[in-house]
Design an enzyme around this catalytic site. Structure first.
Site, PDB file in Angstrom:
ATOM      1  N   LYS A 113      23.534  40.076  -3.058  1.00 60.73           N
ATOM      2  CA  LYS A 113      23.860  39.170  -4.158  1.00 60.73           C
ATOM      3  C   LYS A 113      23.930  39.970  -5.459  1.00 60.73           C
ATOM      4  O   LYS A 113      23.400  41.078  -5.586  1.00 60.73           O
ATOM      5  CB  LYS A 113      22.837  38.045  -4.285  1.00 60.73           C
ATOM      6  CG  LYS A 113      21.387  38.497  -4.574  1.00 60.73           C
ATOM      7  CD  LYS A 113      21.081  38.819  -6.017  1.00 60.73           C
ATOM      8  CE  LYS A 113      19.626  39.252  -6.221  1.00 60.73           C
ATOM      9  NZ  LYS A 113      19.374  39.783  -7.597  1.00 60.73           N
ATOM     10  N   ASP A 118      13.860  35.134  -4.507  1.00 61.57           N
ATOM     11  CA  ASP A 118      15.305  35.115  -4.278  1.00 61.57           C
ATOM     12  C   ASP A 118      15.698  34.534  -2.924  1.00 61.57           C
ATOM     13  O   ASP A 118      16.838  34.096  -2.746  1.00 61.57           O
ATOM     14  CB  ASP A 118      15.883  36.533  -4.370  1.00 61.57           C
ATOM     15  CG  ASP A 118      16.009  37.027  -5.796  1.00 61.57           C
ATOM     16  OD1 ASP A 118      15.924  36.209  -6.725  1.00 61.57           O
ATOM     17  OD2 ASP A 118      16.198  38.244  -5.979  1.00 61.57           O
TER      18      ASP A 118
END
Length: 336
Positions: A41, A173
């Site tokens: 990401k 996350d």
């Protein structure tokens, strides 16, 4: 079931030149029952709103999953058994393969939440995402392990969101990769564990990713923020649709509130920031706590040309790279 999509010609490990290749085949002859993609990401915007009383930091961040990805293979084991093997071009010898590994811990948590928690699993994690680079590799591996273990144990897909809370206790996350599995795009708040999935980008984008040859430990970077507990910062309206804007507008809205702290923790980042400015690429931003830097491009050919200029400029300046590549937006964790 095949490998996750790769952006041909762009995936390069500066050391092995084999960064995007599949990992070695498992020693057992039986094919895996399930393969799960664990994408990297980037943080398009990352605002640190303050340090909370529990020691964590309050965040507002928009994240985007990428085609660059690890892969997790799952096979059935003896009842109650859980093993993990790690290989691949981004694997390192110090990666644990027991309960200290986020993927192992997430699989255990998912099995405990499933109807048949005594299901046994053998996990093989093929690492392609560099570690301690701000790309969320370990967190994504955890989400993939939770997804795969829940699927193997028969947890209904409608209950997969029940895994977000235990994932958030392992990594801030990790919930993003599971909560945004349909679009790979989400606005995350709290410590990052509160996920509001956003629409997938309407326009095509190419991402140039540069991973310097040093790591940025997340705890060390946050430690350089110098925020006292209970010191919230001013918060404006979140910017969550920047990928639907023009290239110039989108680049202007990129933001990372950790960059100053990362520069304090790793002054070497300053040399990269100076180089990118000299090359006419000041729009590059840090991802997460670093050390990766990324640029957004609407034109794939321009992106490829700038990638080559960045590689050449880094070599001339004596700056090393762990990896440098072109990649594109993708979905969150998913079955291959």
């Amino acid at each position: 079931m095949g490998r996750p999509d790769a952006y041909s010609g762009g995936l390069v490990d500066e050391r092995s030149k084999d960064f995007g290749a599949p990992g070695p085949a498992p020693p057992d002859s039986d094919p895996p029952a399930l393969r799960v993609v664990a994408p990297a990401k980037i943080n398009l915007r990352l605002e640190v709103l303050g340090r909370r009383g529990d020691g964590f930091h309050e965040l507002s961040t928009t994240m985007l999953a990428l085609e660059l990805a690890d892969e997790l293979e799952l096979r059935a084991g003896e009842p109650g058994e859980l093993t993990l093997r790690v290989s691949g071009p981004a694997a390192s010898a110090d990666v644990p393969t027991d309960e200290r590994n986020l993927a192992w811990a997430a699989a255990r948590a998912a099995l405990d939440a499933s109807p048949w928690s005594e299901v046994g699993l053998h996990l093989h994690l093929i690492k392609r995402v560099p570690s301690r680079a701000g790309l969320g590799g370990g967190s994504s591996d955890a989400a993939a392990a939770a997804f795969g273990a829940a699927w193997m144990a028969g947890l209904p897909s409608a209950r997969f969101d029940d895994l977000l809370e235990p994932l958030g206790s392992l990594s801030s996350d990790a919930p993003f990769f599971l909560g945004a599995r349909a679009t790979g795009h989400a606005w995350c708040t709290g410590r990052g564990e509160q996920v509001e999935e956003l629409n997938a980008p309407l326009k095509p984008w190419t991402v140039v990713l540069l991973v310097p040859d040093f790591e940025c430990p997340t705890a060390e970077v946050y430690g350089r923020l110098r925020l006292a507990p209970g010191s919230p910062l001013d918060r404006g309206e979140p910017v969550i649709n920047l990928l639907d804007r023009s290239e110039l507008e989108a680049r202007g809205l990129l933001f990372n509130g950790l960059e100053i702290a990362a520069l304090r923790a790793r002054p070497e980042l300053g040399r990269w920031r100076a180089l990118l400015g000299q090359l006419g690429m000041p729009h590059f931003r840090l991802s997460g706590s670093g050390s990766s830097l990324f640029g957004l491009y609407r034109d794939a050919e321009e992106a490829a040309a700038d990638l080559e200029r960045a590689r050449a400029g880094a070599k001339a300046a004596g700056l090393g790279l762990r990896a440098s590549l072109l990649t594109r937006p993708s979905r969150g964790v998913r079955e291959v």
